[in-house]
Design a protein around this motif. Structure first.
Motif, PDB file in Angstrom:
ATOM      1  N   ARG A  22       0.864  -1.192   0.000  1.00 35.59           N
ATOM      2  CA  ARG A  22       0.000   0.000   0.000  1.00 35.59           C
ATOM      3  C   ARG A  22       0.897   1.236   0.000  1.00 35.59           C
ATOM      4  N   HIS A  40      -0.351   1.639 -11.915  1.00 34.09           N
ATOM      5  CA  HIS A  40      -1.692   1.173 -12.274  1.00 34.09           C
ATOM      6  C   HIS A  40      -1.667   0.341 -13.559  1.00 34.09           C
ATOM      7  N   GLU A  46      -0.976  -1.022  -4.729  1.00 32.78           N
ATOM      8  CA  GLU A  46      -2.157  -0.214  -4.442  1.00 32.78           C
ATOM      9  C   GLU A  46      -1.708   1.176  -3.982  1.00 32.78           C
ATOM     10  N   VAL A  48      -2.781   4.055  -2.111  1.00 31.13           N
ATOM     11  CA  VAL A  48      -3.929   4.249  -1.206  1.00 31.13           C
ATOM     12  C   VAL A  48      -4.077   5.688  -0.727  1.00 31.13           C
TER      13      VAL A  48
END
Ligand SMILES: NC(=O)c1ccc[n+]([C@@H]2O[C@H](COP(=O)([O-])OP(=O)(O)OC[C@H]3O[C@@H](n4cnc5c(N)ncnc54)[C@H](OP(=O)(O)O)[C@@H]3O)[C@@H](O)[C@H]2O)c1
Length: 350
Positions: A22, A40, A46, A48
């Protein structure tokens, strides 16, 4: 010796296979946009949270990239429980304070290049990472590209014979409003662009044992161009960097048995060529050219793999190597009389 008939293939793992961490983005500027797009497109990482000095800027970045949390201060960002690693993407003079801020909050860090303004600052970052037992690396993305893994295998496997020298230049053209002309942000080509040549030559040849540098100031208040010839034990390098235009930004590595050329643009995905010393054999690693979005994800995937394996550094860009690059940079600055006093850097004695 018979020259090999083929180049090694890259061993770089698929970034999609790296365990997801994250991420928090600290400083939503140009390079942060590229990294998030790259993550992406090419990974399961991720993103976040994003933090800016302005909540509006953080929200606008978050909206563009589908990021759940936007905060209006870096302190708040690094304190978020849901964050594993902070990507420090502020201008160079802020890398040290922002890296320390994130690590003091218990977060791993990937820090944009140059990791700091000076070797002394980089040593502070390295000691804090060691004390905290956190992962820390300089985001020198070129070294994480598949082509650099081919290069590493060619050099380490002895295909070029004994290394003799490395020659490289990195120049770009910038409009007057670019931060590279801002002395308070440690502008000039050395840290923005010269970081790449310095990383290449010191990682290939080792620390510079002798440096002879010269440069010319730019009327906009920073150094505009410089060159350095360096000796590294019994090898040498010649580097140059400029803010005045785009030369053919290549790297040439000369060995006793052959020459390797990283074709322009050396700091992005792209091909490299190896030619035997007698020029009878030429071999090409045909990596497609690509931009930051095509290549930034490799460093993030490597960070995710190392952190998941409880490792605190990557052998691709260990902190000691970042320090060695900055030692050469410090000496070039001393000789060219580039001062970062405007950026608030208190110079350490050499
Ligand atoms: N790997 C690469 O290819 C690559 C390419 C370009 C740059 N970089 C590196 O990435 C770093 C950032 O470069 P960039 O081109 O992305 O810069 P940028 O577009 O100017 O973004 C820098 C961000 O830092 C934040 N910031 C915090 N304090 C600041 C200050 N005093 N002045 C200006 N901005 C400040 C700003 O966000 P908020 O104010 O919203 O918080 C800003 O958006 C540099 O160290 C550079 O060397 C790497």
């Amino acid at each position: 010796m018979t020259f090999p008939a083929a180049l090694p293939v890259p061993r770089t793992p698929d970034s999609m296979d790296a365990p997801p961490l994250r991420w928090a983005i600290l400083g939503p500027g140009w390079i942060a946009e590229q990294l998030v797009e790259s993550l992406h497109a090419h990974t399961r990482q991720e993103v976040v949270a994003v933090g800016s000095r302005s909540l509006d800027r953080a929200r606008s970045f978050a909206d563009r990239h589908g990021i759940a949390t936007a905060v209006g201060s870096y302190e708040e960002l690094v304190g978020l429980d849901e964050v594993d690693i902070v990507y420090v993407a502020t201008p160079h003079p802020l890398h040290l304070p922002h890296a320390l801020l994130a690590m003091d909050a218990g977060k791993h860090v990937l820090i944009e290049k140059p990791i700091a303004l000076s070797a002394a600052e980089a040593r502070q970052i390295a000691s804090r990472a060691a004390e905290a037992g956190l992962f820390c690396a300089e985001a020198l993305w070129t070294l994480f590209l598949p082509k650099w893994d081919v290069l590493r295998q060619v050099v380490e496997g002895g295909m070029l014979g004994e290394l003799r020298s490395v020659h490289t230049i990195y120049g770009e053209y910038f409009t007057d409003d670019h931060r590279i002309f801002d002395a308070t942000l440690a502008g000039g080509p050395l840290l923005d662009l010269g970081t790449y040549p310095l990383a290449y030559v010191t990682s290939l040849l080792g620390p510079a044992t002798t440096v002879a540098a010269a440069g010319v100031p730019d009327p906009r208040g920073v150094n505009g161009q410089l060159g350095a010839t360096m000796v590294h034990g019994d090898t040498m390098s010649v580097i140059a960097t400029t803010v005045h235009g785009w030369p053919r930004n290549e790297i040439t590595i000369i060995g006793s048995e052959g020459v390797l050329t990283v074709e322009a643009l050396h700091n992005s995905p792209g091909p490299l060529t190896v030619t035997s010393a007698d020029r009878r054999v030429t071999l090409t690693h045909d990596e497609p050219y690509g931009d930051q979005v095509a290549g930034l994800h490799f460093q993030a995937a490597e960070a995710a793999r190392r952190i998941t394996a409880n490792e605190t550094q990557t052998p691709i860009r260990p902190l000691g190597a970042s320090i060695i690059s900055l030692e050469a940079s410090d000496e070039i600055r001393r000789q060219v009389q580039i001062s970062f006093a405007a950026a608030g850097l208190v110079e350490q004695p050499h």
